[in-house]
Write a protein that holds these residues in place. Structure first.
Motif, PDB file in Angstrom:
ATOM      1  N   LEU A  62       0.848  -1.187   0.000  1.00 50.14           N
ATOM      2  CA  LEU A  62       0.000   0.000   0.000  1.00 50.14           C
ATOM      3  C   LEU A  62       0.889   1.244   0.000  1.00 50.14           C
ATOM      4  O   LEU A  62       2.014   1.215   0.504  1.00 50.14           O
ATOM      5  N   SER A  63       0.358   2.324  -0.533  1.00 53.89           N
ATOM      6  CA  SER A  63       1.058   3.595  -0.394  1.00 53.89           C
ATOM      7  C   SER A  63       0.986   4.020   1.064  1.00 53.89           C
ATOM      8  O   SER A  63      -0.053   3.873   1.701  1.00 53.89           O
ATOM      9  N   PRO A  64       2.074   4.546   1.601  1.00 55.22           N
ATOM     10  CA  PRO A  64       2.034   4.985   3.005  1.00 55.22           C
ATOM     11  C   PRO A  64       1.240   6.267   3.194  1.00 55.22           C
ATOM     12  O   PRO A  64       0.953   6.654   4.328  1.00 55.22           O
ATOM     13  N   ASP A  65       0.891   6.910   2.079  1.00 56.53           N
ATOM     14  CA  ASP A  65       0.178   8.180   2.198  1.00 56.53           C
ATOM     15  C   ASP A  65      -1.182   7.977   2.848  1.00 56.53           C
ATOM     16  O   ASP A  65      -1.887   7.008   2.573  1.00 56.53           O
ATOM     17  N   GLY A  66      -1.529   8.927   3.659  1.00 57.56           N
ATOM     18  CA  GLY A  66      -2.817   8.861   4.328  1.00 57.56           C
ATOM     19  C   GLY A  66      -2.884   9.963   5.350  1.00 57.56           C
ATOM     20  O   GLY A  66      -1.861  10.411   5.861  1.00 57.56           O
ATOM     21  N   SER A  67      -4.094  10.423   5.615  1.00 51.66           N
ATOM     22  CA  SER A  67      -4.232  11.497   6.596  1.00 51.66           C
ATOM     23  C   SER A  67      -5.610  11.418   7.228  1.00 51.66           C
ATOM     24  O   SER A  67      -6.526  10.804   6.684  1.00 51.66           O
ATOM     25  N   GLY A  68      -5.721  12.046   8.365  1.00 53.84           N
ATOM     26  CA  GLY A  68      -7.009  12.113   9.041  1.00 53.84           C
ATOM     27  C   GLY A  68      -7.396  10.797   9.688  1.00 53.84           C
ATOM     28  O   GLY A  68      -6.557   9.928   9.948  1.00 53.84           O
ATOM     29  N   PHE A  69      -8.683  10.647   9.923  1.00 52.48           N
ATOM     30  CA  PHE A  69      -9.212   9.472  10.609  1.00 52.48           C
ATOM     31  C   PHE A  69      -8.962   8.219   9.777  1.00 52.48           C
ATOM     32  O   PHE A  69      -9.356   8.140   8.621  1.00 52.48           O
ATOM     33  N   GLY A  70      -8.312   7.230  10.394  1.00 52.80           N
ATOM     34  CA  GLY A  70      -7.991   6.016   9.673  1.00 52.80           C
ATOM     35  C   GLY A  70      -9.140   5.033   9.598  1.00 52.80           C
ATOM     36  O   GLY A  70      -9.070   4.047   8.868  1.00 52.80           O
TER      37      GLY A  70
ATOM     38  N   SER B  63     -12.974  14.135  13.555  1.00 50.66           N
ATOM     39  CA  SER B  63     -13.501  14.462  12.234  1.00 50.66           C
ATOM     40  C   SER B  63     -13.527  13.183  11.399  1.00 50.66           C
ATOM     41  O   SER B  63     -12.587  12.386  11.457  1.00 50.66           O
ATOM     42  N   PRO B  64     -14.584  12.969  10.629  1.00 46.38           N
ATOM     43  CA  PRO B  64     -14.617  11.758   9.800  1.00 46.38           C
ATOM     44  C   PRO B  64     -13.691  11.837   8.605  1.00 46.38           C
ATOM     45  O   PRO B  64     -13.460  10.840   7.913  1.00 46.38           O
ATOM     46  N   ASP B  65     -13.139  13.020   8.354  1.00 48.23           N
ATOM     47  CA  ASP B  65     -12.282  13.176   7.186  1.00 48.23           C
ATOM     48  C   ASP B  65     -11.033  12.323   7.324  1.00 48.23           C
ATOM     49  O   ASP B  65     -10.436  12.228   8.392  1.00 48.23           O
ATOM     50  N   GLY B  66     -10.655  11.766   6.216  1.00 46.42           N
ATOM     51  CA  GLY B  66      -9.452  10.954   6.208  1.00 46.42           C
ATOM     52  C   GLY B  66      -9.349  10.281   4.869  1.00 46.42           C
ATOM     53  O   GLY B  66     -10.346  10.049   4.189  1.00 46.42           O
ATOM     54  N   SER B  67      -8.116   9.992   4.470  1.00 49.73           N
ATOM     55  CA  SER B  67      -7.935   9.339   3.176  1.00 49.73           C
ATOM     56  C   SER B  67      -6.653   8.540   3.200  1.00 49.73           C
ATOM     57  O   SER B  67      -5.780   8.747   4.038  1.00 49.73           O
ATOM     58  N   GLY B  68      -6.583   7.615   2.280  1.00 54.93           N
ATOM     59  CA  GLY B  68      -5.359   6.823   2.146  1.00 54.93           C
ATOM     60  C   GLY B  68      -5.226   5.772   3.231  1.00 54.93           C
ATOM     61  O   GLY B  68      -6.204   5.391   3.873  1.00 54.93           O
ATOM     62  N   PRO B 117     -13.830  -4.986   1.816  1.00 53.92           N
ATOM     63  CA  PRO B 117     -14.523  -4.071   0.887  1.00 53.92           C
ATOM     64  C   PRO B 117     -14.308  -2.584   1.193  1.00 53.92           C
ATOM     65  O   PRO B 117     -14.462  -1.742   0.306  1.00 53.92           O
ATOM     66  N   ASP B 118     -13.932  -2.259   2.426  1.00 51.35           N
ATOM     67  CA  ASP B 118     -13.628  -0.865   2.760  1.00 51.35           C
ATOM     68  C   ASP B 118     -12.149  -0.545   2.617  1.00 51.35           C
ATOM     69  O   ASP B 118     -11.726   0.567   2.956  1.00 51.35           O
ATOM     70  N   GLY B 119     -11.379  -1.519   2.182  1.00 53.50           N
ATOM     71  CA  GLY B 119      -9.957  -1.279   1.973  1.00 53.50           C
ATOM     72  C   GLY B 119      -9.074  -1.604   3.164  1.00 53.50           C
ATOM     73  O   GLY B 119      -7.860  -1.421   3.099  1.00 53.50           O
TER      74      GLY B 119
END
Lengths: 142, 142
Positions: A62-70, B63-68, B117-119
């Motif tokens: 996986l790409s290590p990139d990521g931010s915010g709520f996991g 915050s629910p925001d998050g990615s990666g 399914p959610d990664g």
């Protein structure tokens, strides 16, 4: 696939800081199988592992990139309402951040949240509907 | 704080899809304590819970925001090298995505990864250094 979670690995930004929090701050038993950049803790039926986040991402392709709520929260259930506040205070004293002071939950229990040094959320909960077994694990209704 | 993880909650984007994957695809035992927007599965000493991601974030005051990459990986250890490929194939047949076909690991075992399914990444591993106990849980060295 049997219904089993063997390990939970937290990808950590500062391995020393994370190991200090769990081993010294919370006093969790670290296995001798741990190494210079990996730590294994015995926590009931599942193993908690700490591993540098970039290495964990690479291992999973996986790409290590990521931010915010996991998107994942861990929970530590306790036997009494009073223990919730005590455990939250202990975690904060060990270096955690209080995310949510304990409140009466709509599901009938009492719970709050702290974040570990990497920001991973832990709920500390007393749930009268989920009694704890002799080993401390949650006894789910059928 | 005792060394114990009681529950792991996955914040899911499509609750029905996630429940179908774990309950019907993998065949995991869902507790009758589950509700319209929460599912609890018995998985050895820890409970796997599914809950809509925005509700989980709100519950934790995040915050629910998050990615990666969310930074956490789960692992399912099996007793034999052959079982790794079988479990990965079973998960993919149930709707998972293969992240990494199983390979010989530098630590002496054999492992691969799938994403649910959610990664969320799951490692499927055979680790000859971590034997499994009678209940299937990993037996860590002291």
């Amino acid at each position: 696939m049997e219904a089993r979670i063997s390990l939970i690995t937290l990808g950590v930004g500062d391995f020393e800081r994370a190991r200090r929090f769990y081993r010294d701050g919370l006093g969790w038993p670290m296995s001798g199988a741990s190494g210079e950049d990996v730590a294994f803790f015995r926590t009931g039926g599942v193993v908690l592992a700490l591993y540098p986040r970039p290495l964990l991402a690479a291992d999973a392709h996986l790409s290590p990139d990521g931010s915010g709520f996991g998107g994942i929260a861990l929970a530590h259930n306790v036997a009494t309402r009073e223990a919730v506040d005590a455990v939250l205070a202990e975690a904060v004293a060990a270096g955690a951040t209080l995310l949510k002071p304990a409140v009466d939950a709509e599901w009938g229990g009492y719970s709050g949240y702290f974040a570990d040094p990497d920001g991973y959320p832990w709920e500390v909960a007393w749930n009268p509907h989920f009694p704890l077994g002799p080993d401390g694990s949650v006894q789910l209704p059928e």
